[in-house]
Design a protein around this motif. Sequence first.
Motif, PDB file in Angstrom:
ATOM      1  N   LEU A  26       0.726  -1.221  -0.041  1.00  0.00           N
ATOM      2  CA  LEU A  26       0.038   0.018   0.173  1.00  0.00           C
ATOM      3  C   LEU A  26       0.787   1.362  -0.023  1.00  0.00           C
ATOM      4  O   LEU A  26       1.686   1.303   0.842  1.00  0.00           O
ATOM      5  N   ASP A  27       0.608   2.163  -0.932  1.00  0.00           N
ATOM      6  CA  ASP A  27       1.097   3.530  -0.955  1.00  0.00           C
ATOM      7  C   ASP A  27       0.297   4.566  -0.260  1.00  0.00           C
ATOM      8  O   ASP A  27      -0.558   4.806  -0.743  1.00  0.00           O
ATOM      9  N   LEU A  28       0.570   4.884   0.905  1.00  0.00           N
ATOM     10  CA  LEU A  28      -0.226   5.739   1.665  1.00  0.00           C
ATOM     11  C   LEU A  28      -0.382   7.035   1.192  1.00  0.00           C
ATOM     12  O   LEU A  28      -1.383   7.765   1.359  1.00  0.00           O
ATOM     13  N   THR A  29       0.623   7.501   0.114  1.00  0.00           N
ATOM     14  CA  THR A  29       0.501   8.678  -0.444  1.00  0.00           C
ATOM     15  C   THR A  29      -0.336   8.913  -1.423  1.00  0.00           C
ATOM     16  O   THR A  29      -1.123  10.045  -1.242  1.00  0.00           O
ATOM     17  N   THR A  30      -0.588   7.894  -2.207  1.00  0.00           N
ATOM     18  CA  THR A  30      -1.542   7.909  -3.398  1.00  0.00           C
ATOM     19  C   THR A  30      -2.513   7.263  -3.161  1.00  0.00           C
ATOM     20  O   THR A  30      -3.667   7.299  -3.942  1.00  0.00           O
ATOM     21  N   GLY A  31      -2.718   6.262  -2.196  1.00  0.00           N
ATOM     22  CA  GLY A  31      -3.837   5.640  -2.039  1.00  0.00           C
ATOM     23  C   GLY A  31      -4.031   4.254  -2.837  1.00  0.00           C
ATOM     24  O   GLY A  31      -4.975   3.397  -2.671  1.00  0.00           O
ATOM     25  N   LEU A  79      10.234  -0.026  -9.329  1.00  0.00           N
ATOM     26  CA  LEU A  79      10.746   1.371  -9.309  1.00  0.00           C
ATOM     27  C   LEU A  79       9.912   2.347  -9.708  1.00  0.00           C
ATOM     28  O   LEU A  79       9.841   3.363  -9.109  1.00  0.00           O
ATOM     29  N   GLU A  80       9.236   2.150 -10.803  1.00  0.00           N
ATOM     30  CA  GLU A  80       8.400   3.105 -11.631  1.00  0.00           C
ATOM     31  C   GLU A  80       7.352   3.449 -10.611  1.00  0.00           C
ATOM     32  O   GLU A  80       6.910   4.606 -10.587  1.00  0.00           O
ATOM     33  N   PHE A  81       6.511   2.270  -9.931  1.00  0.00           N
ATOM     34  CA  PHE A  81       5.743   2.615  -9.124  1.00  0.00           C
ATOM     35  C   PHE A  81       5.969   3.329  -7.622  1.00  0.00           C
ATOM     36  O   PHE A  81       5.167   3.700  -6.925  1.00  0.00           O
ATOM     37  N   GLY A  82       7.335   3.533  -7.564  1.00  0.00           N
ATOM     38  CA  GLY A  82       7.995   4.218  -6.449  1.00  0.00           C
ATOM     39  C   GLY A  82       7.832   3.193  -4.976  1.00  0.00           C
ATOM     40  O   GLY A  82       7.737   3.848  -4.008  1.00  0.00           O
ATOM     41  N   LEU A  83       7.718   2.108  -5.312  1.00  0.00           N
ATOM     42  CA  LEU A  83       7.732   1.258  -4.117  1.00  0.00           C
ATOM     43  C   LEU A  83       8.958   0.644  -3.567  1.00  0.00           C
ATOM     44  O   LEU A  83       9.111   0.477  -2.304  1.00  0.00           O
ATOM     45  N   LYS A 111       3.954 -10.892 -11.880  1.00  0.00           N
ATOM     46  CA  LYS A 111       2.908  -9.935 -12.144  1.00  0.00           C
ATOM     47  C   LYS A 111       2.654  -8.793 -11.019  1.00  0.00           C
ATOM     48  O   LYS A 111       2.779  -9.300 -10.005  1.00  0.00           O
ATOM     49  N   VAL A 112       2.276  -7.681 -11.566  1.00  0.00           N
ATOM     50  CA  VAL A 112       1.780  -6.705 -10.511  1.00  0.00           C
ATOM     51  C   VAL A 112       0.361  -6.389 -10.846  1.00  0.00           C
ATOM     52  O   VAL A 112       0.471  -6.000 -11.823  1.00  0.00           O
TER      53      VAL A 112
END
Length: 143
Positions: A26-31, A79-83, A111-112
Amino acid sequence: MRQSGVYAIASKDIVFESFDGEAVVLDLTTGKYFGFSDSGSRLWDALSSGVPASELVGAATGIGALDAAAIDGFVSQLLEFGLLAAVTDGVARPVPSELLAQLAAAGEPLKVDIHDDLADLIVVDPIHEVEEPLGWPAVKQAN
């Protein structure tokens, strides 16, 4: 192989949990939240704990061996998704033997999946974003 270094979780706003062997990030910044295939979940566990991507090339899965191109593509997405973020001074960890066994049991290709259906609710975090004079919920402003 382009993505051969050591990686770490990109920020404190990236949180994850494994449910029955499936990682949910979960990316709390983008939701946005991200789900991985079973082999992707195993690679996430390894990469986010400091195992170099190059150490995972050739690891056996239920669908064959992981090749450099597949791992490179998976890491590029993370990396692209900022994870994940590359770490220049990180200490490389060896591949745990239990991870190799889990990868051997994995039956799906890397897979993502990206989900943003709850993003608005996640970004408006009424528990952690309390402003005393304003009360809650406090809506996070996009930067």
